[in-house]
Design a protein around this motif. Structure first.
Motif, short mmCIF file in Angstrom:
data_model
loop_
_atom_site.label_atom_id
_atom_site.label_comp_id
_atom_site.label_asym_id
_atom_site.label_seq_id
_atom_site.Cartn_x
_atom_site.Cartn_y
_atom_site.Cartn_z
N VAL A 1 -64.75 -28.03 -2.53
CA VAL A 1 -63.89 -27.95 -1.13
C VAL A 1 -62.12 -27.98 -1.20
N THR A 2 -62.06 -27.69 -0.58
CA THR A 2 -59.85 -27.40 -0.27
C THR A 2 -60.05 -27.61 1.46
N PHE A 3 -58.45 -28.26 1.68
CA PHE A 3 -58.32 -28.50 3.01
C PHE A 3 -57.11 -28.36 2.89
N ALA A 4 -56.11 -27.37 3.99
CA ALA A 4 -54.91 -26.77 3.90
C ALA A 4 -54.27 -27.76 5.67
N LEU A 5 -53.44 -28.06 5.47
CA LEU A 5 -52.96 -28.10 6.98
C LEU A 5 -51.32 -27.62 6.83
N ASP A 6 -51.11 -27.23 7.89
CA ASP A 6 -49.57 -26.46 8.14
C ASP A 6 -49.34 -26.40 6.80
N ASP B 1 -59.48 -26.39 -3.66
CA ASP B 1 -61.14 -26.67 -4.63
C ASP B 1 -61.61 -27.36 -5.64
N LEU B 2 -61.64 -28.47 -4.74
CA LEU B 2 -62.60 -29.72 -5.35
C LEU B 2 -64.00 -29.57 -5.51
N SER B 3 -64.62 -29.55 -6.75
CA SER B 3 -66.62 -29.74 -7.32
C SER B 3 -66.40 -31.05 -6.88
N LEU B 4 -67.47 -32.37 -6.78
CA LEU B 4 -67.64 -33.13 -7.38
C LEU B 4 -69.47 -33.76 -7.17
N ARG B 5 -70.14 -34.20 -7.66
CA ARG B 5 -71.57 -34.43 -7.76
C ARG B 5 -71.19 -35.83 -7.72
N VAL B 6 -72.25 -36.64 -6.71
CA VAL B 6 -72.50 -38.18 -6.95
C VAL B 6 -74.09 -38.39 -6.80
N GLY B 7 -74.97 -38.35 -7.99
CA GLY B 7 -76.02 -38.03 -8.37
C GLY B 7 -76.51 -39.89 -7.12
N THR B 8 -77.86 -39.70 -7.25
CA THR B 8 -78.64 -40.89 -6.30
C THR B 8 -78.46 -41.73 -6.60
N GLY B 9 -77.77 -43.01 -5.98
CA GLY B 9 -77.61 -44.21 -6.31
C GLY B 9 -76.27 -44.69 -7.36
N GLN B 10 -75.75 -43.72 -7.99
CA GLN B 10 -74.33 -43.80 -8.37
C GLN B 10 -73.28 -44.39 -7.69
N GLY C 1 -62.15 -25.08 3.02
CA GLY C 1 -62.68 -23.62 2.35
C GLY C 1 -63.82 -24.69 1.42
N GLY C 2 -65.47 -24.25 1.62
CA GLY C 2 -65.68 -24.92 0.57
C GLY C 2 -66.49 -25.72 1.23
N THR C 3 -67.59 -26.36 0.90
CA THR C 3 -68.80 -27.73 1.54
C THR C 3 -68.62 -28.50 0.98
N VAL C 4 -69.42 -29.23 1.91
CA VAL C 4 -70.45 -30.43 1.01
C VAL C 4 -71.49 -30.58 1.93
N LEU C 5 -72.15 -31.03 1.01
CA LEU C 5 -73.42 -31.25 1.04
C LEU C 5 -74.11 -32.66 0.84
N VAL C 6 -75.22 -32.80 1.00
CA VAL C 6 -75.96 -33.76 1.28
C VAL C 6 -77.70 -33.28 0.89
N ASP C 7 -78.10 -33.88 -0.58
CA ASP C 7 -79.23 -33.67 -0.64
C ASP C 7 -79.55 -31.65 -0.25
N GLY C 8 -78.16 -30.84 -1.02
CA GLY C 8 -78.49 -29.54 -0.53
C GLY C 8 -78.05 -29.08 0.65
N ARG C 9 -77.74 -29.21 1.81
CA ARG C 9 -77.79 -29.26 2.86
C ARG C 9 -76.71 -29.64 3.19
N ASP C 10 -75.71 -28.47 4.33
CA ASP C 10 -74.28 -28.51 4.26
C ASP C 10 -74.48 -29.11 5.16
N LEU C 11 -73.33 -30.08 5.24
CA LEU C 11 -72.78 -31.84 6.15
C LEU C 11 -72.79 -31.28 7.64
N THR C 12 -72.17 -29.62 7.47
CA THR C 12 -71.88 -29.01 9.38
C THR C 12 -73.58 -28.37 9.48
N SER C 13 -74.60 -28.73 9.57
CA SER C 13 -76.08 -28.27 9.98
C SER C 13 -76.27 -29.54 10.80
#
Length: 257
Positions: A8-13, A20-29, A56-68
């Motif tokens: 995940v990347t976020f840029a403004l102005d 390029d943030l990659s991070l996993r939060v496991g179920t119940g963690q 840039g990049g994607t946020v995933l919820v149980d493997g699904r793109d959050l924006t879907s």
């Protein structure tokens, strides 16, 4: 339900706030996001609860793109308590907390018996049942903070995102809130500034500096004297809590002249 940030990347102005943030939060963690002011923590959270769309990049919820997901679907899966949550109208505490049920109601549906029981039970868990009929604008900062946490819990999410939820809380309510999160069974991503509380409450910590992930792991692995000096610019001794064994930090203040 697992939460993952994949590059995940976020840029403004023209300025990159998260890179390029990659991070996993496991179920119940419970995963704590820590770092100095301006390191990108709140921006990363905003990408998770869809206040911002990553550049840039994607946020995933149980493997699904959050924006879907539709906004209603994502609101059922992810609840957030943000730093800038505000209520401008003087709704009662009951009414504010009941707003958390909106993703589960159709149209202008009126909350039923189950919703009312859920609100009442959550108010009791947060020790604010006695405030139910009070106007939100009459509350102290700490009381209002607990109301906003209650609203997020009433949403019955599987993923809970909280940005500095212990702000304004006295030490008792800080401990009670973080204990509640640990025992909730929810997947939790939380920004905390108090590293001792983060070490006690979180299964894992992720450290951001200038928008980049610089360390991730158990509190014991992450909270080292070297990292504290390099990232936070402080000197500290790391000791073990005599009862829990959690790492705890003893800060060295500059001596008085």
């Amino acid at each position: 339900m697992e939460l993952a940030l994949d590059g995940v990347t976020f840029a403004l102005d023209g300025k990159t706030l998260v890179r390029d943030l990659s991070l996993r939060v496991g179920t119940g963690q419970v995963v704590g996001l820590v770092g100095p002011n301006g390191s990108g923590k709140s921006t990363a959270l905003r990408c998770v609860y869809r206040a911002l769309r990553p550049t840039g990049g994607t946020v995933l919820v149980d493997g699904r793109d959050l924006t879907s997901l539709t906004l209603r679907e994502s609101a059922r899966a992810v609840a957030a308590m943000t730093q800038d949550s505000s209520v401008d109208l003087d709704f009662t505490v009951e009414e504010v907390v009941a707003l958390g049920r909106a993703p589960h109601l159709r149209g202008n549906g009126i909350p039923g018996v189950r919703e009312r029981e859920l609100v009442t039970g959550t108010l009791a868990r947060l020790d604010i049942g006695h405030l139910a009929r009070r106007g939100i604008l009459t509350l102290s900062g700490g009381e209002r903070q607990r109301v906003l946490v209650a609203r997020a819990l009433v949403q019955e999410p599987e993923i809970l995102v909280l940005d500095e939820p212990t702000n304004h809380l006295d030490i008792r309510h800080q401990i009670e809130l973080l204990s509640l999160l640990r025992g909730s069974g929810l997947t939790v991503l939380v920004v905390l500034h108090d590293l001792n509380l983060a070490a006690a409450a979180c299964d894992r910590l992720a450290v951001l500096s200038q928008g980049r992930l610089v360390a991730a792991g158990t509190p014991e692995d992450v909270l080292t004297a070297g990292l504290l000096r390099e990232v936070f610019g402080v000197r500290a001794e790391v000791v073990r809590h005599p009862r829990t064994g959690d790492p705890q930090l003893l800060y060295a203040l500059t001596p008085r002249p």
